[in-house]
Design a protein around this motif. Structure first.
Motif, mmCIF file in Angstrom:
data_model
loop_
_atom_site.group_PDB
_atom_site.id
_atom_site.type_symbol
_atom_site.label_atom_id
_atom_site.label_comp_id
_atom_site.label_asym_id
_atom_site.label_seq_id
_atom_site.Cartn_x
_atom_site.Cartn_y
_atom_site.Cartn_z
ATOM 1 N N TRP A 1 -3.862 -26.577 -20.675
ATOM 2 C CA TRP A 1 -5.276 -26.900 -20.901
ATOM 3 C C TRP A 1 -5.470 -28.388 -21.160
ATOM 4 N N LEU A 2 -4.464 -29.044 -21.719
ATOM 5 C CA LEU A 2 -4.463 -30.493 -21.862
ATOM 6 C C LEU A 2 -3.184 -31.033 -21.238
ATOM 7 N N GLU A 3 -3.175 -32.317 -20.914
ATOM 8 C CA GLU A 3 -1.979 -32.991 -20.423
ATOM 9 C C GLU A 3 -1.686 -34.182 -21.329
ATOM 10 N N HIS A 4 -0.409 -34.429 -21.573
ATOM 11 C CA HIS A 4 0.031 -35.516 -22.432
ATOM 12 C C HIS A 4 0.586 -36.627 -21.571
ATOM 13 N N MET A 5 0.126 -37.840 -21.805
ATOM 14 C CA MET A 5 0.634 -39.004 -21.094
ATOM 15 C C MET A 5 0.804 -40.141 -22.082
ATOM 16 N N THR A 6 1.362 -41.245 -21.620
ATOM 17 C CA THR A 6 1.678 -42.329 -22.557
ATOM 18 C C THR A 6 0.437 -42.915 -23.196
ATOM 19 N N THR A 7 -0.706 -42.807 -22.537
ATOM 20 C CA THR A 7 -1.934 -43.389 -23.073
ATOM 21 C C THR A 7 -2.766 -42.398 -23.873
ATOM 22 N N ILE B 1 -11.677 -29.630 -30.372
ATOM 23 C CA ILE B 1 -10.825 -30.539 -29.606
ATOM 24 C C ILE B 1 -11.263 -30.598 -28.145
ATOM 25 N N MET B 2 -11.434 -29.430 -27.520
ATOM 26 C CA MET B 2 -11.767 -29.402 -26.102
ATOM 27 C C MET B 2 -13.129 -30.030 -25.820
ATOM 28 N N ASP B 3 -14.072 -29.915 -26.763
ATOM 29 C CA ASP B 3 -15.404 -30.487 -26.560
ATOM 30 C C ASP B 3 -15.392 -32.009 -26.490
ATOM 31 N N LEU B 4 -14.320 -32.633 -26.984
ATOM 32 C CA LEU B 4 -14.243 -34.100 -26.939
ATOM 33 C C LEU B 4 -14.028 -34.616 -25.533
ATOM 34 N N PHE B 5 -13.466 -33.792 -24.645
ATOM 35 C CA PHE B 5 -13.098 -34.247 -23.300
ATOM 36 C C PHE B 5 -14.264 -33.989 -22.348
ATOM 37 N N GLU B 6 -15.188 -34.957 -22.324
ATOM 38 C CA GLU B 6 -16.424 -34.790 -21.562
ATOM 39 C C GLU B 6 -16.254 -35.122 -20.079
ATOM 40 N N ARG B 7 -15.210 -35.877 -19.733
ATOM 41 C CA ARG B 7 -14.998 -36.278 -18.340
ATOM 42 C C ARG B 7 -13.551 -35.998 -17.958
ATOM 43 N N PRO B 8 -13.281 -35.701 -16.680
ATOM 44 C CA PRO B 8 -11.911 -35.367 -16.271
ATOM 45 C C PRO B 8 -10.884 -36.437 -16.597
ATOM 46 N N TYR C 1 -4.137 -38.131 -24.334
ATOM 47 C CA TYR C 1 -4.293 -36.790 -23.787
ATOM 48 C C TYR C 1 -5.525 -36.733 -22.894
ATOM 49 N N ARG C 2 -5.477 -35.853 -21.891
ATOM 50 C CA ARG C 2 -6.626 -35.612 -21.028
ATOM 51 C C ARG C 2 -6.646 -34.145 -20.643
ATOM 52 N N LEU C 3 -7.716 -33.738 -19.989
ATOM 53 C CA LEU C 3 -7.809 -32.351 -19.546
ATOM 54 C C LEU C 3 -6.669 -32.015 -18.599
ATOM 55 N N GLY C 4 -6.116 -30.823 -18.761
ATOM 56 C CA GLY C 4 -5.026 -30.380 -17.908
ATOM 57 C C GLY C 4 -5.514 -29.644 -16.682
ATOM 58 N N HIS C 5 -4.543 -29.219 -15.856
ATOM 59 C CA HIS C 5 -4.880 -28.595 -14.574
ATOM 60 C C HIS C 5 -5.633 -27.283 -14.750
ATOM 61 N N ARG C 6 -5.401 -26.559 -15.833
ATOM 62 C CA ARG C 6 -6.087 -25.287 -16.026
ATOM 63 C C ARG C 6 -7.537 -25.509 -16.436
ATOM 64 N N ALA C 7 -7.795 -26.510 -17.280
ATOM 65 C CA ALA C 7 -9.170 -26.817 -17.675
ATOM 66 C C ALA C 7 -9.970 -27.310 -16.481
ATOM 67 N N LEU C 8 -9.375 -28.174 -15.666
ATOM 68 C CA LEU C 8 -10.062 -28.683 -14.487
ATOM 69 C C LEU C 8 -10.337 -27.562 -13.505
ATOM 70 N N GLY C 9 -9.474 -26.566 -13.470
ATOM 71 C CA GLY C 9 -9.655 -25.448 -12.551
ATOM 72 C C GLY C 9 -10.858 -24.581 -12.882
ATOM 73 N N LEU C 10 -11.429 -24.691 -14.081
ATOM 74 C CA LEU C 10 -12.592 -23.890 -14.443
ATOM 75 C C LEU C 10 -13.865 -24.386 -13.795
ATOM 76 N N GLY C 11 -13.831 -25.569 -13.178
ATOM 77 C CA GLY C 11 -15.032 -26.099 -12.548
ATOM 78 C C GLY C 11 -14.805 -27.474 -11.979
ATOM 79 N N GLY C 12 -13.991 -28.279 -12.659
ATOM 80 C CA GLY C 12 -13.745 -29.627 -12.194
ATOM 81 C C GLY C 12 -12.969 -29.669 -10.897
ATOM 82 N N ARG C 13 -12.184 -28.579 -10.608
ATOM 83 C CA ARG C 13 -11.358 -28.590 -9.406
ATOM 84 C C ARG C 13 -12.213 -28.712 -8.157
ATOM 85 N N GLU C 14 -13.363 -27.994 -8.099
ATOM 86 C CA GLU C 14 -14.189 -28.050 -6.908
ATOM 87 C C GLU C 14 -14.772 -29.439 -6.718
ATOM 88 N N VAL C 15 -15.156 -30.101 -7.827
ATOM 89 C CA VAL C 15 -15.648 -31.467 -7.727
ATOM 90 C C VAL C 15 -14.552 -32.369 -7.186
#
Length: 289
Positions: A68-74, A29-36, A76-90
């Motif tokens: 690790w994921l976030e749920h929205m009306t459209t 599942i997590m490998d599907l989310f290639e972009r923030p 799911y996307r990466l959540g704040h914890r997943a982004l914090g592993l590396g995406g946060r600095e970007v």
């Protein structure tokens, strides 16, 4: 002929064997989310991983619950914890780059020190500080932190979180920096209500650093605050006169962020924030899914 027809009409494609372990299923599942900013629906996730819809839904719900994921009306996307592993600095770099021209213009026009910060749980994390020689008199630094409830920056962002999130984050109490600091949750909720009533403008006079006052405004997307900026002066300065400039600066930064939202991971719908603090591996080991 009959055997061919029965094979076509009565058989279904054989699904490949599912990964035996929960860790492998989470990884699929997590490998599907290639972009923030990539959003996927439950149907897309189930289809691309080969997991049964019910299994995918059960795992995703748990990943959402721990951030690790976030749920929205459209979807799911990466959540704040997943982004914090590396995406946060970007994201921080992109936010700082987008805000820099506005911060410099604001500092030149007002002669005050200008801060840019983001919210990290109950602290503000300073991304930028502009203000020439006067900046040395303000005891803050890029990369430094301060209690969110003691700063105009932090209060401006806290004002747009849910009361439940605030009560959760401040369940153990509020730390005091000076004798002017807010020390009670009821007092904090009242202050944040006043901020919302002022179109998001937050003031702080000596609550974080003695003798220093600030006016702050959050940088808000529909999902909530993505950062905040503040003007810093002396405690006796009439900071209210800078309110139109602060509001205008926030609008300018958010306009600039419009073309950068995919890099920043700014969500366009309300986010669900999980309270638990477990990694996917810990989640897998604790789950029977």
């Amino acid at each position: 002929m009959n055997s061919e027809l029965s094979g076509i009409a009565g058989s279904t494609p054989q699904r490949e064997a599912l990964p035996p372990s929960m860790v492998e299923r989470i990884t699929l599942i997590m490998d599907l989310f290639e972009r923030p900013m990539l959003r996927l629906t439950l149907e897309q996730i189930a289809g691309q991983t080969g997991l049964p819809r019910s299994t995918a839904h059960r795992i995703i719900d748990q990943l959402v619950g721990v951030g690790w994921l976030e749920h929205m009306t459209t979807g799911y996307r990466l959540g704040h914890r997943a982004l914090g592993l590396g995406g946060r600095e970007v994201s921080h770099s992109a936010l700082r780059a987008a805000a820099a021209p506005t911060l410099h213009r604001l500092a030149l026009r007002t002669g005050l020190v200008v801060h840019l910060a983001v919210l990290d749980e109950t602290e503000v994390y300073y991304l930028d500080k502009v203000g020439g020689r006067s900046a040395v008199d303000v005891p803050s630094r890029v990369g430094g932190r301060a209690p969110a409830h003691c700063t105009a920056l932090g209060k401006a962002m806290l004002a747009w979180l849910t009361p439940e999130r605030l009560d959760q984050d401040y369940g153990s109490g509020l730390a005091s920096r000076t004798k002017r600091s807010i020390v009670g949750r009821v007092q904090l909720h009242e202050e944040l209500g006043r901020i919302r009533g002022r179109h998001g403008l937050a003031y702080e006079r000596g609550e974080c650093f003695t003798g220093i006052g600030c006016i702050g405004i959050a940088l808000r997307g529909p999902a909530g605050p993505v950062g905040a900026l503040s003007l810093v002066g002396e405690i006796q300065d009439p900071l209210e006169r800078f309110a139109p400039l602060a509001l205008g600066a926030a609008r300018s930064v958010m306009d600039e962020l419009g073309s950068e939202s995919w890099r920043l991971g700014i969500d366009m719908t309300p986010a669900r924030v999980g309270a638990a603090q477990r990694t996917p591996v810990e989640l897998a080991s604790a789950s029977g899914a």
